[in-house]
Write an enzyme that holds these catalytic residues in place. Structure first.
Site, PDB file in Angstrom:
ATOM      1  N   HIS A  25      24.284 -13.564   7.295  1.00  0.00           N
ATOM      2  CA  HIS A  25      25.528 -12.926   6.108  1.00  0.00           C
ATOM      3  C   HIS A  25      26.396 -11.529   6.538  1.00  0.00           C
ATOM      4  O   HIS A  25      27.265 -11.815   5.910  1.00  0.00           O
ATOM      5  CB  HIS A  25      24.320 -12.233   5.278  1.00  0.00           C
ATOM      6  CG  HIS A  25      23.407 -13.272   4.404  1.00  0.00           C
ATOM      7  ND1 HIS A  25      23.871 -14.136   3.163  1.00  0.00           N
ATOM      8  CD2 HIS A  25      22.800 -14.764   4.607  1.00  0.00           C
ATOM      9  CE1 HIS A  25      23.484 -15.159   2.863  1.00  0.00           C
ATOM     10  NE2 HIS A  25      22.636 -15.546   3.295  1.00  0.00           N
ATOM     11  N   ASP A 105      27.790 -10.038  -1.661  1.00  0.00           N
ATOM     12  CA  ASP A 105      28.066 -11.760  -0.785  1.00  0.00           C
ATOM     13  C   ASP A 105      27.533 -12.179  -2.434  1.00  0.00           C
ATOM     14  O   ASP A 105      27.178 -11.359  -2.946  1.00  0.00           O
ATOM     15  CB  ASP A 105      26.677 -11.594  -0.011  1.00  0.00           C
ATOM     16  CG  ASP A 105      25.796 -11.934   0.317  1.00  0.00           C
ATOM     17  OD1 ASP A 105      25.448 -13.135   0.232  1.00  0.00           O
ATOM     18  OD2 ASP A 105      25.817 -12.336   1.492  1.00  0.00           O
ATOM     19  N   THR A 127      28.493 -17.263   1.941  1.00  0.00           N
ATOM     20  CA  THR A 127      28.633 -16.976   3.687  1.00  0.00           C
ATOM     21  C   THR A 127      28.229 -18.404   4.021  1.00  0.00           C
ATOM     22  O   THR A 127      28.199 -18.920   5.095  1.00  0.00           O
ATOM     23  CB  THR A 127      27.556 -15.875   4.219  1.00  0.00           C
ATOM     24  OG1 THR A 127      26.325 -16.911   3.265  1.00  0.00           O
ATOM     25  CG2 THR A 127      28.259 -14.770   3.489  1.00  0.00           C
ATOM     26  N   SER A 294      26.202 -20.371  13.193  1.00  0.00           N
ATOM     27  CA  SER A 294      26.025 -20.942  14.224  1.00  0.00           C
ATOM     28  C   SER A 294      26.614 -22.592  14.734  1.00  0.00           C
ATOM     29  O   SER A 294      27.206 -23.104  15.580  1.00  0.00           O
ATOM     30  CB  SER A 294      24.456 -21.679  15.353  1.00  0.00           C
ATOM     31  OG  SER A 294      23.710 -20.034  15.190  1.00  0.00           O
ATOM     32  N   ASP A 313      20.203 -24.518   3.872  1.00  0.00           N
ATOM     33  CA  ASP A 313      21.500 -25.501   3.855  1.00  0.00           C
ATOM     34  C   ASP A 313      21.341 -25.873   5.397  1.00  0.00           C
ATOM     35  O   ASP A 313      22.762 -26.658   5.429  1.00  0.00           O
ATOM     36  CB  ASP A 313      22.146 -24.536   3.962  1.00  0.00           C
ATOM     37  CG  ASP A 313      22.608 -22.782   5.381  1.00  0.00           C
ATOM     38  OD1 ASP A 313      21.390 -22.476   5.479  1.00  0.00           O
ATOM     39  OD2 ASP A 313      23.562 -22.967   5.422  1.00  0.00           O
ATOM     40  N   GLN A 314      20.598 -25.929   6.511  1.00  0.00           N
ATOM     41  CA  GLN A 314      20.705 -26.471   7.746  1.00  0.00           C
ATOM     42  C   GLN A 314      20.691 -27.697   7.157  1.00  0.00           C
ATOM     43  O   GLN A 314      21.149 -28.439   8.334  1.00  0.00           O
ATOM     44  CB  GLN A 314      19.364 -25.838   8.148  1.00  0.00           C
ATOM     45  CG  GLN A 314      19.472 -24.332   8.796  1.00  0.00           C
ATOM     46  CD  GLN A 314      18.152 -23.614   9.623  1.00  0.00           C
ATOM     47  OE1 GLN A 314      17.517 -24.649   9.872  1.00  0.00           O
ATOM     48  NE2 GLN A 314      18.053 -22.300   9.637  1.00  0.00           N
TER      49      GLN A 314
END
Length: 405
Positions: A25, A105, A127, A294, A313-314
Site C-alpha cells: 500500500h 488509503d 491500491t 507486482s 485480490d491476487q
C-alpha cells in the site's frame, strides 16, 4: 518574522498522504506522491515505522509514533491498534499544519471523517485494480451475493456488468471467506466502499494503457535488498533466460508447497532468482503471486508471467493475467490443493519455450508499448493529476475526480 516562518512551514504540507502501513500500500501512494511533487506541490507522507528509510528527498516524511504495535505479530491486533490510535495523531498533525487535501488509503474510511472535521478535501486512494474494486462494490451493494456452499462446490459462474465471466474461484478470497484467518483484514477490505462517494476525489492505482517510464525506486524498504549482488549475477546470464520468483511481503507458502516449487524450478534446468530484479534484460519469466503492484510492474516491463495467486485480490488479478490480457499462464492445483513440481515445470516451459510463448511475449510487448501514452504529456494519467492540481491549487472549484490512471 514568526508568522512568515509559520506560513513557510505550513506550505511544506499542502498535500497529506496517508497509506495503510504495509509495503503493497505504501509503494503506490509514494509513487503518486512523487507525481504530485513533479507538478509543483508540497507533499507529506505519513508513516508509522522509523525503520523505513525514505530515499525521496523531494517528499516530506512524518513518522507517527506507533510503539504499541511494535511488539505484536498478530495482524488482527495490529489493525485494531492502528484504527484506535492513529486517528488522534493524524488530527493533531492536521490541526498544526493545516494541509489542504488528505489523500488516504481507501481501506481507512475513517480518515475522511478526520479530514472533514478540519475542512480538508478528502481523496480516497484505491491500491488494487479497478476490477477487484468493482467486485467488492457489488458485494457491498448486494448485487453480488456471498456464494453459498453449493456455488463454491460447483465453481459457479458469476456475471457482473462490464467484466468477463468469472468463476467463483476467480473472485477475491474475501468474497467467500466470511471469517478467514484475518477478520480485521477482511473488514478493512470491505469497508473501502462505506463512504467513498462522500470523498472529493477518487484515485485508483490503475490505467487504461500500461505505464512505460515509471520511477521504480520506491524508496521505502522493510528490509535491505541485495540488489547489486543480484544485478552482477544477472549480467552474466543470457537475455530472457532467467525465471524471477516473488510472492509478496505478507502471504507465505507452506513447507510442502515450498518444496514442490523448489523441485519444480530445479527440474526446468533454468536459472531462477528469488529477489528484486524484475526489470533486468535477463529475466524472461516472472513467477508471481499476482499482487497488484507486482502485476503492474511486470505489465509495464513486458515480462511474461506465471500466475500463482495465494489470497485476496491476487486470485482475480491472475484471471486477468491469463485470460484477459493473455500475458501469462495460471498454475493449476491438484486434488490436495498443492501446485506440484510437474505443474510448475509445465508452466515454465509453456511460457518460455512452448507454442503459446510467442503469443504471450507479443501480448506482453503490446501492453508495455501501450503504457507510453498514459504517462506522456497529455496522457490519461498526466491529465488526471493535472486536473487534481489545478482544481485544488489554482483556485478552481472542487470536483469529484476520475480515478488516477
Amino acid at each position: 518574522m514568526e508568522n512568515h516562518l509559520q506560513q513557510k512551514h505550513d506550505e511544506a504540507h499542502q498535500v497529506l498522504v496517508l497509506p495503510f502501513p504495509s509495503q503493497g500500500h505504501i509503494n503506490p501512494m509514494l509513487q503518486f506522491s512523487k507525481r504530485l511533487v513533479s507538478k509543483g506541490l508540497k507533499v507529506t507522507l505519513i508513516t508509522t515505522s522509523k525503520s523505513m528509510q525514505p530515499s525521496a528527498p523531494s517528499i516530506h516524511f512524518h513518522s507517527i509514533d506507533f510503539q504499541e504495535a511494535e511488539a505484536t505479530t498478530d495482524i488482527n491486533e495490529y489493525i485494531r491498534l492502528y484504527e484506535s490510535l492513529i486517528p488522534a495523531s493524524l488530527a493533531q498533525f492536521i490541526e498544526k499544519h493545516r494541509p489542504k487535501v488528505l489523500v488516504y488509503d481507501s481501506g481507512m474510511p475513517w480518515a475522511l471523517d478526520v479530514a472533514k472535521r478540519f475542512g480538508l478535501q478528502g481523496a480516497s486512494f484505491f491500491t488494487q485494480c479497478w476490477a477487484v474494486n468493482a467486485i467488492f462494490y457489488h458485494l457491498k451493494m448486494g448485487t453480488l451475493r456471498v456464494p453459498l456452499e453449493e456455488q463454491i462446490r460447483t465453481n459457479a459462474v458469476v456475471s457482473l456488468p462490464s467484466m468477463p465471466e468469472l468463476e467463483i474461484s476467480d473472485l477475491p478470497s474475501a468474497v467467500y471467506d466470511n471469517s478467514g484467518s484475518y477478520p480485521c483484514l477482511w473488514n478493512l477490505i470491505r469497508s473501502q466502499f462505506s463512504n467513498f462517494q462522500k470523498a472529493d476525489w477518487t484515485f485508483c492505482n490503475t490505467y487504461d494503457k500500461l505505464e512505460h517510464q515509471d520511477d521504480n525506486d520506491y524508496g521505502l524498504h522493510p528490509f535491505k535488498p541485495h540488489t547489486d549482488l543480484c544485478i552482477e549475477w544477472l549480467n552474466s546470464k543470457e537475455t530472457g533466460s532467467v525465471i524471477y520468483v516473488a510472492f509478496g511481503s505478507i502471504a507465505g507458502l507452506t513447507e510442502e508447497q515450498m518444496g514442490e516449487l523448489a523441485m519444480g524450478l530445479k527440474s526446468t534446468k533454468k536459472h531462477f532468482l528469488w529477489l528484486d530484479v524484475l526489470s533486468h534484460r535477463a529475466v524472461g519469466c516472472f513467477m508471481t503471486n499476482c499482487g497488484w503492484n507486482s502485476t503492474l510492474e511486470a505489465l509495464r516491463l513486458g515480462v511474461p508471467m506465471i500466475a500463482m495467486p495465494q489470497w485476496t485480490d491476487q486470485i482475480t488479478n491472475a484471471k486477468f493475467v491469463a485470460d484477459v490480457w493473455e500475458v501469462g499462464i495460471r498454475v493449476k492445483k491438484d486434488g490436495n490443493g498443492i501446485i506440484t513440481k510437474e505443474e510448475i515445470q509445465r508452466c515454465v516451459r509453456e511460457v518460455m519455450e512452448g507454442e503459446r510463448s510467442l503469443d504471450i511475449k507479443r501480448n506482453s510487448e503490446k501492453w508495455r508499448k501501450l503504457a507510453i501514452d498514459a504517462v506522456d504529456d497529455g496522457g490519461s494519467s498526466d491529465k488526471n493529476i493535472e486536473e487534481f492540481v489545478a482544481k485544488n491549487y489554482m483556485q478552481l472549484a472542487p470536483h469529484h475526480s476520475p480515478y488516477y490512471e
